[in-house]
Motif scaffolding. Structure first.
Motif, PDB file in Angstrom:
ATOM      1  N   LEU A  43       0.834  -1.213   0.000  1.00 58.03           N
ATOM      2  CA  LEU A  43       0.000   0.000   0.000  1.00 58.03           C
ATOM      3  C   LEU A  43       0.865   1.258   0.000  1.00 58.03           C
ATOM      4  O   LEU A  43       0.571   2.232  -0.700  1.00 58.03           O
ATOM      5  N   ALA A  44       1.950   1.222   0.784  1.00 54.78           N
ATOM      6  CA  ALA A  44       2.807   2.404   0.885  1.00 54.78           C
ATOM      7  C   ALA A  44       3.521   2.676  -0.433  1.00 54.78           C
ATOM      8  O   ALA A  44       3.936   3.803  -0.694  1.00 54.78           O
ATOM      9  N   ALA A  45       3.648   1.637  -1.281  1.00 50.21           N
ATOM     10  CA  ALA A  45       4.344   1.814  -2.559  1.00 50.21           C
ATOM     11  C   ALA A  45       3.462   2.491  -3.606  1.00 50.21           C
ATOM     12  O   ALA A  45       3.949   2.899  -4.654  1.00 50.21           O
ATOM     13  N   VAL A  46       2.154   2.607  -3.340  1.00 47.65           N
ATOM     14  CA  VAL A  46       1.272   3.301  -4.285  1.00 47.65           C
ATOM     15  C   VAL A  46       1.609   4.791  -4.235  1.00 47.65           C
ATOM     16  O   VAL A  46       1.603   5.396  -3.163  1.00 47.65           O
ATOM     17  N   PRO A  47       1.939   5.388  -5.406  1.00 51.85           N
ATOM     18  CA  PRO A  47       2.403   6.777  -5.407  1.00 51.85           C
ATOM     19  C   PRO A  47       1.371   7.739  -4.816  1.00 51.85           C
ATOM     20  O   PRO A  47       0.168   7.591  -5.065  1.00 51.85           O
ATOM     21  N   GLU A  48       1.840   8.713  -4.055  1.00 49.41           N
ATOM     22  CA  GLU A  48       0.976   9.694  -3.394  1.00 49.41           C
ATOM     23  C   GLU A  48       0.163  10.485  -4.441  1.00 49.41           C
ATOM     24  O   GLU A  48      -0.959  10.885  -4.190  1.00 49.41           O
ATOM     25  N   ARG A  49       0.758  10.676  -5.646  1.00 52.61           N
ATOM     26  CA  ARG A  49       0.077  11.421  -6.716  1.00 52.61           C
ATOM     27  C   ARG A  49      -1.311  10.879  -7.007  1.00 52.61           C
ATOM     28  O   ARG A  49      -2.246  11.621  -7.248  1.00 52.61           O
ATOM     29  N   LEU A  50      -1.417   9.504  -6.999  1.00 49.07           N
ATOM     30  CA  LEU A  50      -2.706   8.903  -7.340  1.00 49.07           C
ATOM     31  C   LEU A  50      -3.753   9.264  -6.299  1.00 49.07           C
ATOM     32  O   LEU A  50      -4.902   9.572  -6.626  1.00 49.07           O
ATOM     33  N   ARG A  51      -3.349   9.232  -5.026  1.00 48.76           N
ATOM     34  CA  ARG A  51      -4.286   9.606  -3.961  1.00 48.76           C
ATOM     35  C   ARG A  51      -4.709  11.066  -4.123  1.00 48.76           C
ATOM     36  O   ARG A  51      -5.882  11.405  -4.032  1.00 48.76           O
ATOM     37  N   GLU A  52      -3.719  11.941  -4.382  1.00 44.25           N
ATOM     38  CA  GLU A  52      -4.017  13.369  -4.493  1.00 44.25           C
ATOM     39  C   GLU A  52      -4.968  13.632  -5.653  1.00 44.25           C
ATOM     40  O   GLU A  52      -5.916  14.413  -5.529  1.00 44.25           O
ATOM     41  N   ALA A  53      -4.735  12.941  -6.768  1.00 43.22           N
ATOM     42  CA  ALA A  53      -5.608  13.127  -7.924  1.00 43.22           C
ATOM     43  C   ALA A  53      -7.027  12.734  -7.587  1.00 43.22           C
ATOM     44  O   ALA A  53      -7.987  13.448  -7.904  1.00 43.22           O
ATOM     45  N   SER A  54      -7.167  11.606  -6.909  1.00 47.60           N
ATOM     46  CA  SER A  54      -8.500  11.118  -6.576  1.00 47.60           C
ATOM     47  C   SER A  54      -9.203  12.058  -5.603  1.00 47.60           C
ATOM     48  O   SER A  54     -10.365  12.420  -5.787  1.00 47.60           O
ATOM     49  N   GLY A 113     -12.689  15.044  -5.806  1.00 45.65           N
ATOM     50  CA  GLY A 113     -13.831  15.097  -4.907  1.00 45.65           C
ATOM     51  C   GLY A 113     -14.141  13.785  -4.228  1.00 45.65           C
ATOM     52  O   GLY A 113     -15.135  13.675  -3.516  1.00 45.65           O
ATOM     53  N   ALA A 114     -13.312  12.767  -4.430  1.00 46.58           N
ATOM     54  CA  ALA A 114     -13.571  11.488  -3.771  1.00 46.58           C
ATOM     55  C   ALA A 114     -13.274  11.610  -2.278  1.00 46.58           C
ATOM     56  O   ALA A 114     -12.421  12.403  -1.869  1.00 46.58           O
ATOM     57  N   THR A 115     -13.990  10.840  -1.472  1.00 51.84           N
ATOM     58  CA  THR A 115     -13.673  10.817  -0.048  1.00 51.84           C
ATOM     59  C   THR A 115     -12.448   9.938   0.154  1.00 51.84           C
ATOM     60  O   THR A 115     -11.972   9.270  -0.767  1.00 51.84           O
ATOM     61  N   ARG A 116     -11.950   9.940   1.404  1.00 52.47           N
ATOM     62  CA  ARG A 116     -10.777   9.133   1.720  1.00 52.47           C
ATOM     63  C   ARG A 116     -11.010   7.653   1.405  1.00 52.47           C
ATOM     64  O   ARG A 116     -10.174   7.000   0.786  1.00 52.47           O
ATOM     65  N   TRP A 117     -12.201   7.157   1.769  1.00 54.23           N
ATOM     66  CA  TRP A 117     -12.445   5.728   1.543  1.00 54.23           C
ATOM     67  C   TRP A 117     -12.757   5.415   0.091  1.00 54.23           C
ATOM     68  O   TRP A 117     -12.454   4.334  -0.386  1.00 54.23           O
ATOM     69  N   THR A 122     -11.262   6.864  -2.261  1.00 56.48           N
ATOM     70  CA  THR A 122      -9.901   6.803  -2.799  1.00 56.48           C
ATOM     71  C   THR A 122      -9.259   5.452  -2.494  1.00 56.48           C
ATOM     72  O   THR A 122      -8.671   4.816  -3.373  1.00 56.48           O
ATOM     73  N   ILE A 123      -9.397   5.008  -1.227  1.00 58.58           N
ATOM     74  CA  ILE A 123      -8.779   3.735  -0.862  1.00 58.58           C
ATOM     75  C   ILE A 123      -9.386   2.592  -1.660  1.00 58.58           C
ATOM     76  O   ILE A 123      -8.681   1.751  -2.221  1.00 58.58           O
ATOM     77  N   ARG A 124     -10.718   2.586  -1.757  1.00 59.84           N
ATOM     78  CA  ARG A 124     -11.384   1.453  -2.390  1.00 59.84           C
ATOM     79  C   ARG A 124     -11.179   1.441  -3.904  1.00 59.84           C
ATOM     80  O   ARG A 124     -11.013   0.388  -4.511  1.00 59.84           O
TER      81      ARG A 124
END
Lengths: 322, 292
Positions: A197-208, A212-216, A218-220
Motif C-alpha cells: 500500500l505504501a508503494a502506491v504513489p501519493e500522486r494517485l491519492r491526491e488526484a483522486s 472530490g472522492a472521499t478518503r475511503w 480513494t482507498i477502495r
C-alpha cells in the motif's frame, strides 16, 4: 617553499603481482563453488527426502495420498487426512488473517494515525513476528483452549446442523489451531501488505481526492486496486508459512486422522503428523510414509512460495510506470 | 449567462460520509482484534514466566515430575551450543555466496538461478530441514547429536544471511570500488579491503536476525538433536537438550512445576529473541554510512 625529492613515487597505484592475481582467481572460484553449493542443497533436499520416501512410494504409489486407512497392524498409512487438514487449517487461517491483516495494513499505510503511533505499531508488529511458534503453542494450550471451552460448546449446541460445528468440542482441535495460525501469520500479512500500500504513489491519492472522492472512495477505488497484486502476494506467502507450521499446530490440533468439515473436531496436518509419529514409528514402511508426507509438504510449499514471490515481484514491476 | 451554484458545505450525513466513517470503524476494530492476542501472548508470558525465574531455573537440570525445583540450565547450554555451531557453519558460507552474487556474478544467468534457489529456501518449512539433516547425518552416523541439530539450524539460517549480505554489499557505492581498482587492486582485494569492511554492520544485522530465528526453532531439532535431561557434552555425539524442545515437552504435562518451567523457559527465549532483534535494528539504524 619545500622541495620535493623526485625519487618518491607520485602514486600508490601499482599492478597486481602474480601472487595477488592467483589469489584473486582462487577466491573467486571459492565463492562460485559456495554459490553452486546452494543449488546442490536445494536439489539434495528433494533427493534425500525422496529417497527415504521410496519404500512407501513403491508399496502404495499415488493411492496413499487419497486413502484414509490408517493401521499400524496392517502397516498401511493413508495420507488423505493429513493433506486435508493441512489445506483446511491454512485456508481457514488465511480467510481470517487476510481480513484482519489487510485492515491493519490500511490503518498503518493510509495515515489514519499520528506518525509516532503508526511507527510504534509497525515496529511492534515486526517484533512479534519473531516470537517462536512453540511459544504460541504453549500459550494456545494453556490459555486459549480453556477460554474456547464455553463458546465451542455453545456453537455445537446451537449449530449442530451446520457442518462446521457438527461434532462435540473436545478441547484440542481445528478451532484453536486455526486461531493460533491466524495470529501467527498476521504480522507477515500486515507487514508485506503495508509495504504494497505504501508503494502506491501519493500522486494517485491526491488526484483522486482532488476530483472530490472521499478518503475511503480513494482507498477502495484507487489505492487497493493498484496494490492488489502485492496484497495478494502477501496472503500467498503467509499461506506458505501456515502450511508448514509445525509446533503450534501439533500442540493444539489434537492429532487425529480424520477428514471432516467440523472445526470443533480434532484433526491432523502433514507437519504435525511427522512430528508426532516420528517418535513412535518403528516399521520401515511407517517411517517411509512420514517421508512421503515430508515430500508432499515440500512440493506444496515450493509451489505456493514460487507463486507468492512472482506476485510480489510483478507488483513492484507494475508500479514502475506510475 | 447562467450561473452554476456549487454547494461546498460539508455534508456529514450524506451516504458516502457515513460509509467512510463505518469503514474506518471497521478497520480500527479489525486492527484491534489483530493486535490484542499478540499483546496478550507477551503479557501472559511475563505473568506466568516470572513465577519461576530464579537462579535455580537458569542453572539446574530439569526436575522429574512430582519434584519441585530444578531448571533448564542444560537446555540453555544446548541451545547456545547448537546455535553457535549453526552460526559457524552458515555465516562464512552465506557471506561467500553473498559476495559472489553482489560482486562477481554480474547479471549472469547463474546468479539469477542461485538467487532464486536462495529465495525458495527461505520458504521451506523448518521441519523439512530437520528431515533433510536426519537423512544426511543421523542415518549415516546412527546417532542423534548436537552437530546434526546445528546443521539443521544452519540450513535455516543460510538464506537469510545470503540475502542480507548481498544487499549489504550492494549498498556500498561503486565509486569506492572504482577507486580501488584504479589503484591496481584485484577484485578480491577490492572486496576484502574496501567493500566488506564498509558492509560489516549491515551484514551483522542479517546474522543477528538469523540467530534470533534459529534460537526458537523446534521442529528441526525433533529429528536431529532430540532432547536430554543431562548437560550437553561437546565431545560426544548424543541427544542434546534445547530450550525450545523443553518448552514443547513440558507444555502438556500435568506437573505444575514442569509447566511453570515451560513458561519461564519461554520467557527467557522470547526475551533473548526480542533483545537480539532490537540490537540488530539499532545496528542497522546507527551504522548505515551510505544512506542518501
Amino acid at each position: 617553499m619545500t622541495h620535493q625529492p623526485s625519487d618518491l613515487p607520485v602514486t600508490i597505484a601499482r599492478a597486481p603481482s602474480l601472487g595477488e592475481r592467483l589469489g584473486d582467481r582462487a577466491f573467486r572460484g571459492l565463492t562460485l563453488a559456495c554459490a553452486l553449493g546452494v543449488l546442490l542443497l536445494l536439489v539434495g533436499l528433494v533427493v534425500v527426502i525422496g529417497r527415504q520416501a521410496q519404500p512407501a512410494i513403491e508399496r502404495f504409489g499415488v493411492a496413499q495420498l487419497t486413502s484414509d486407512t490408517w493401521s499400524t497392524n496392517q502397516d498401511v498409512y493413508g495420507l488423505r487426512p493429513q493433506i486435508w487438514g493441512t489445506l483446511y487449517s491454512s485456508v481457514l487461517a488465511m480467510l481470517l488473517a487476510s481480513v484482519l491483516g489487510v485492515s491493519a495494513a490500511i490503518l498503518l499505510a493510509e495515515h489514519f494515525l499520528p506518525a509516532p503511533i503508526e511507527r510504534l505499531i509497525k515496529t511492534t508488529v515486526e517484533l512479534l513476528a519473531a516470537i517462536p511458534s512453540v511459544v504460541y503453542g504453549l500459550w494456545g494450550f494453556t490459555v486459549l483452549i480453556p477460554l474456547l471451552d464455553g463458546p465451542a460448546s455453545w456453537l455445537h449446541r446451537n449449530g449442530a446442523s451446520i457442518p462446521l460445528f457438527s461434532t462435540p468440542p473436545q478441547g484440542p482441535g481445528m478451532l484453536p489451531a486455526v486461531l493460533v495460525l491466524t495470529i501467527m501469520v498476521l504480522p507477515t500479512i500486515t507487514a508485506i501488505a503495508r509495504d504494497a500500500l505504501a508503494a502506491v504513489p501519493e500522486r494517485l491519492r491526491e488526484a483522486s481526492l482532488g476530483l472530490g472522492a472521499t478518503r475511503w472512495q480513494t482507498i477502495r477505488k484507487v489505492v487497493l486496486p493498484t496494490a492488489l497484486t502485492g496484497i495478494f502476494g502477501a496472503i500467498v506467502l503467509a499461506f506458505g508459512r501456515a502450511l508448514g507450521e509445525t509446533m503450534a499446530v501439533v500442540i493444539l490440533i489434537g492429532n487425529k486422522s480424520t477428514v471432516t468439515l467440523s472445526i470443533l473436531s480434532p484433526a491432523t496436518t502433514l507437519a504435525s503428523f511427522m512430528a508426532t509419529d516420528f517418535k513412535e514409528a518403528d516399521s520401515p514402511l511407517h517411517i517411509a510414509s512420514i517421508m512421503v508426507a515430508a515430500l508432499v509438504l515440500l512440493l506444496i510449499t515450493l509451489l505456493v512460495n514460487i507463486v507468492g514471490s512472482l506476485l510480489v515481484w510483478r507488483a513492484s514491476r507494475n508500479l514502475r510506470g506510475l | 449567462m447562467s450561473t452554476v451554484t456549487v454547494d461546498l458545505r460539508r455534508r456529514p450525513f450524506s451516504a458516502r460520509s457515513i460509509i467512510d466513517k463505518l469503514l474506518t470503524v471497521f478497520i480500527s476494530l479489525c486492527s484491534l482484534i489483530a493486535i490484542i492476542p499478540l499483546i496478550a501472548v507477551l503479557g501472559l508470558l511475563i505473568y506466568h514466566g516470572l513465577t519461576r525465574l530464579d537462579w535455580l531455573a537458569l542453572t539446574e537440570t530439569p526436575p522429574a515430575p512430582g519434584l519441585g525445583g530444578g531448571g533448564f540450565g542444560n537446555a540453555i547450554a544446548g541451545t547456545a551450543w547448537m546455535v553457535t555451531l549453526a552460526t559457524l557453519a552458515s555465516v562464512p558460507l552465506g557471506i561467500a555466496i553473498g559476495i559472489y552474487l553482489a560482486e562477481f556474478a554480474g547479471s549472469s544467468r547463474l546468479a539469477d538461478v542461485v538467487r532464486f534457489a536462495v529465495k525458495v529456501l527461505t520458504g521451506v518449512p523448518s521441519i523439512l530441514a530437520g528431515i533433510f539433516i536426519f537423512g544426511v547425518v543421523v542415518t549415516t552416523t546412527g546417532k542423534y547429536s548436537a552437530i546434526a541439530g546445528g546443521l539443521a539450524l544452519a540450513v535455516l539460517m543460510l538464506p537469510t544471511i545470503v540475502l542480507t549480505a548481498e544487499q549489504a554489499l550492494r549498498q556500498v557505492p561503486n565509486d569506492v570500488r572504482e577507486a580501488a581498482v584504479g589503484l591496481g587492486c584485484t577484485p578480491t582485494q577490492v572486496v576484502w579491503k574496501v567493500v566488506l569492511p564498509a558492509a560489516v554492520p549491515a551484514i551483522l544485522t542479517g546474522v543477528l536476525l538469523a540467530v534470533a530465528r534459529s534460537v526458537g526453532e523446534t521442529a528441526p531439532l525433533l529429528f536431529t538433536a532430540l532432547f536430554s535431561l543431562d548437560w550437553p557434552n561437546p565431545t560426544r555425539q548424543e541427544p542434546t537438550a534445547s530450550l525450545s524442545v523443553l518448552i514443547y515437552n513440558f507444555t502438556d504435562t500435568t506437573d505444575a512445576n514442569q509447566r511453570s518451567l515451560a513458561w519461564t523457559a519461554a520467557l527467557v527465549l522470547v526475551g533473548f529473541v526480542l533483545l537480539v532483534n532490537v540490537i540488530s535494528r539499532w545496528l542497522a539504524a546507527r551504522f548505515s554510512p551510505y544512506k542518501t
